[in-house]
Enzyme design. Structure first.
Site, mmCIF file in Angstrom:
data_model
loop_
_atom_site.group_PDB
_atom_site.id
_atom_site.type_symbol
_atom_site.label_atom_id
_atom_site.label_comp_id
_atom_site.label_asym_id
_atom_site.label_seq_id
_atom_site.Cartn_x
_atom_site.Cartn_y
_atom_site.Cartn_z
ATOM 1 N N SER A 67 40.119 23.662 40.498
ATOM 2 C CA SER A 67 40.654 25.268 39.583
ATOM 3 C C SER A 67 42.176 25.245 39.826
ATOM 4 O O SER A 67 43.717 24.952 39.487
ATOM 5 C CB SER A 67 40.847 26.824 39.441
ATOM 6 O OG SER A 67 40.950 27.449 38.677
ATOM 7 N N GLU B 279 46.544 38.515 44.655
ATOM 8 C CA GLU B 279 45.981 38.956 43.620
ATOM 9 C C GLU B 279 45.581 39.626 43.524
ATOM 10 O O GLU B 279 44.036 39.346 43.329
ATOM 11 C CB GLU B 279 46.124 38.000 42.152
ATOM 12 C CG GLU B 279 45.845 38.486 40.865
ATOM 13 C CD GLU B 279 45.387 37.172 39.842
ATOM 14 O OE1 GLU B 279 46.190 37.079 38.406
ATOM 15 O OE2 GLU B 279 44.338 37.241 40.055
ATOM 16 N N GLU C 274 33.205 37.465 28.519
ATOM 17 C CA GLU C 274 34.135 37.072 28.175
ATOM 18 C C GLU C 274 34.755 35.881 28.668
ATOM 19 O O GLU C 274 34.698 35.132 27.897
ATOM 20 C CB GLU C 274 35.218 38.133 28.133
ATOM 21 C CG GLU C 274 36.024 37.598 26.699
ATOM 22 C CD GLU C 274 37.008 36.832 27.249
ATOM 23 O OE1 GLU C 274 37.760 36.425 26.150
ATOM 24 O OE2 GLU C 274 37.863 37.472 28.128
ATOM 25 N N HIS C 275 34.583 36.230 29.995
ATOM 26 C CA HIS C 275 34.806 34.961 31.183
ATOM 27 C C HIS C 275 33.961 33.988 30.379
ATOM 28 O O HIS C 275 34.676 32.964 30.366
ATOM 29 C CB HIS C 275 35.194 35.639 32.435
ATOM 30 C CG HIS C 275 35.714 34.106 33.282
ATOM 31 N ND1 HIS C 275 34.857 33.289 33.543
ATOM 32 C CD2 HIS C 275 36.783 34.136 34.120
ATOM 33 C CE1 HIS C 275 35.801 32.320 34.647
ATOM 34 N NE2 HIS C 275 37.140 32.995 34.906
ATOM 35 N N ALA D 244 34.925 42.099 30.635
ATOM 36 C CA ALA D 244 35.781 40.972 31.166
ATOM 37 C C ALA D 244 34.497 39.878 31.764
ATOM 38 O O ALA D 244 34.694 38.290 32.037
ATOM 39 C CB ALA D 244 36.852 40.987 32.430
ATOM 40 N N ASP E 250 47.339 33.352 42.527
ATOM 41 C CA ASP E 250 46.034 33.591 42.687
ATOM 42 C C ASP E 250 45.040 32.933 43.319
ATOM 43 O O ASP E 250 44.355 33.153 42.767
ATOM 44 C CB ASP E 250 45.366 34.159 41.023
ATOM 45 C CG ASP E 250 45.713 32.911 40.061
ATOM 46 O OD1 ASP E 250 46.361 31.901 40.749
ATOM 47 O OD2 ASP E 250 44.364 33.039 39.394
ATOM 48 N N GLU F 127 33.816 51.235 43.642
ATOM 49 C CA GLU F 127 32.506 51.161 43.127
ATOM 50 C C GLU F 127 32.051 49.681 44.075
ATOM 51 O O GLU F 127 30.708 49.759 44.994
ATOM 52 C CB GLU F 127 32.336 51.222 41.605
ATOM 53 C CG GLU F 127 30.999 51.376 40.892
ATOM 54 C CD GLU F 127 30.089 50.645 41.170
ATOM 55 O OE1 GLU F 127 28.751 51.723 42.050
ATOM 56 O OE2 GLU F 127 29.919 49.429 41.424
HETATM 57 P P1 0O2 Z 1 39.756 33.102 36.877
HETATM 58 O O1 0O2 Z 1 38.569 31.577 36.684
HETATM 59 O O2 0O2 Z 1 38.948 34.147 36.642
HETATM 60 O O3 0O2 Z 1 40.599 32.825 38.276
HETATM 61 P P2 0O2 Z 1 50.879 33.471 36.101
HETATM 62 O O4 0O2 Z 1 49.427 33.442 37.241
HETATM 63 O O5 0O2 Z 1 50.664 34.882 36.175
HETATM 64 O O6 0O2 Z 1 51.027 32.483 35.803
HETATM 65 P P3 0O2 Z 1 48.411 33.991 34.228
HETATM 66 O O7 0O2 Z 1 47.152 32.932 35.025
HETATM 67 O O8 0O2 Z 1 48.144 33.723 32.945
HETATM 68 O O9 0O2 Z 1 49.494 33.136 34.362
HETATM 69 O O10 0O2 Z 1 48.532 35.136 34.951
HETATM 70 P P4 0O2 Z 1 46.972 36.761 34.071
HETATM 71 O O11 0O2 Z 1 47.464 36.772 33.136
HETATM 72 O O12 0O2 Z 1 47.776 37.363 35.116
HETATM 73 O O13 0O2 Z 1 45.504 36.091 34.413
HETATM 74 C C1 0O2 Z 1 45.528 35.896 35.340
HETATM 75 C C2 0O2 Z 1 43.743 36.067 35.581
HETATM 76 O O14 0O2 Z 1 43.137 37.291 35.101
HETATM 77 C C3 0O2 Z 1 43.200 34.926 35.331
HETATM 78 O O15 0O2 Z 1 42.218 33.690 35.785
HETATM 79 C C4 0O2 Z 1 41.267 35.678 34.967
HETATM 80 O O16 0O2 Z 1 40.160 37.160 36.315
HETATM 81 C C5 0O2 Z 1 41.784 37.087 34.726
HETATM 82 N N1 0O2 Z 1 42.476 36.981 32.891
HETATM 83 C C6 0O2 Z 1 43.185 37.192 32.197
HETATM 84 N N2 0O2 Z 1 42.965 37.376 30.404
HETATM 85 C C7 0O2 Z 1 41.769 37.638 30.892
HETATM 86 C C8 0O2 Z 1 41.017 37.288 29.345
HETATM 87 O O17 0O2 Z 1 41.341 37.166 28.645
HETATM 88 N N3 0O2 Z 1 39.664 37.338 29.679
HETATM 89 C C9 0O2 Z 1 38.737 37.444 30.823
HETATM 90 N N4 0O2 Z 1 37.629 37.465 31.423
HETATM 91 N N5 0O2 Z 1 39.597 37.837 32.584
HETATM 92 C C10 0O2 Z 1 41.131 37.293 31.701
HETATM 93 P P5 0O2 Z 1 42.535 32.450 35.623
HETATM 94 O O18 0O2 Z 1 43.372 31.853 36.792
HETATM 95 O O19 0O2 Z 1 43.178 32.066 34.134
HETATM 96 O O20 0O2 Z 1 40.890 32.115 35.766
#
Ligand code: 0O2
Length: 219
Positions: free
Chosen positions: A70, A160, A175-176, A172, A93, A59
């Site tokens: 960050s 990533e 919720e983010h 997401a 990421d 999409e």
């Molecule tokens: P942002 O602002 O989106 O960049 P790791 O990287 O494996 O050491 P991490 O970061 O916990 O550990 O990895 P994981 O679980 O794969 O999650 C990484 C990203 O997934 C997050 O990036 C979010 O984008 C998304 N994400 C994970 N869990 C959630 C959640 O519960 N809710 C929402 N909305 N997004 C989630 P960042 O860097 O944390 O944030």
């Protein structure tokens, strides 16, 4: 800042940051190029689908390079010392690509078609669709290495890729903003968010079934 230092001494202090800063800028450019490579691969797949099956499984695609603030916050959270080398090896990421698919089965099709390409190396798969987070977060996360070709030669970059449906992305994204990054703990509101995630998941499954029924009817 030590206000008693002379300009000469301050100039020396700042010079020691110049090299790492320029290394960081170069590396961020490499991450941007890695994003181009992945995005092009996805665009090619989408184009091919459009020609052969007259539909777009993708999409939309969003890309971003993580901000320095960050990156530093994540390195602190993981207890890592700050160096360019540690950052490149441990933060997966910095380059992020988010692929929004129409239907749930498209997620796995796109993931398979991308990861079977012979210049892609899969480093990590986190399937938050088969194993959703307790709050209801669903998405397929892949960490891959992709080559970029610079004037100095080939460099493997980590990217990533998050793949999810339109509905999962709707949840997401909201919720983010209202919970994930705020970290507030209003139990009632958090439970409601989880309920919404479940409703959205059921809707996603129903939409996939409806599409299958429609296709069966015309085949
Ligand atoms: P942002 O602002 O989106 O960049 P790791 O990287 O494996 O050491 P991490 O970061 O916990 O550990 O990895 P994981 O679980 O794969 O999650 C990484 C990203 O997934 C997050 O990036 C979010 O984008 C998304 N994400 C994970 N869990 C959630 C959640 O519960 N809710 C929402 N909305 N997004 C989630 P960042 O860097 O944390 O944030």
């Amino acid at each position: 800042m030590d206000y008693k230092k002379t300009y000469k001494e301050l100039e020396h202090d700042f010079q020691q940051f110049q090299e790492p800063f320029s290394q960081l800028r170069t590396l961020i450019t490499c991450y941007e190029c890695a994003i181009y490579e992945i995005k092009t691969k996805l665009d090619v797949l989408n184009k091919e689908f459009m020609t052969t099956q007259a539909r777009n499984p993708i999409e939309s695609i969003k890309t971003r390079v993580k901000t320095p603030a960050s990156i530093i916050e994540k390195m602190n959270r993981k207890g890592l010392d700050f160096s360019i080398d540690t950052m490149e090896k441990n933060i997966y990421d910095i380059a992020g690509v988010r692929v929004i698919c129409a239907f749930m089965d498209d997620i796995y099709k796109i993931a398979d078609m991308l990861t079977c390409q012979d210049d892609i190396t899969v480093l990590q798969v986190k399937d938050y669709i088969k194993n959703p987070k307790p709050n209801g977060y669903r998405s397929l996360h892949l960490v891959v290495k992709t080559p970029i070709f610079l004037s100095t030669g080939k460099k493997e970059m980590t990217v990533e890729i998050q793949i999810r449906t339109i509905a999962m992305n709707f949840w997401a994204s909201l919720e983010h903003d209202i919970h994930y990054k705020k970290g507030n703990s209003n139990d009632d509101a958090v439970n409601k968010l989880t309920e919404c995630a479940e409703i959205i998941y059921k809707t996603d499954k129903t939409m996939m079934e409806i599409r299958k029924e429609m296709l069966d009817q015309f085949s």
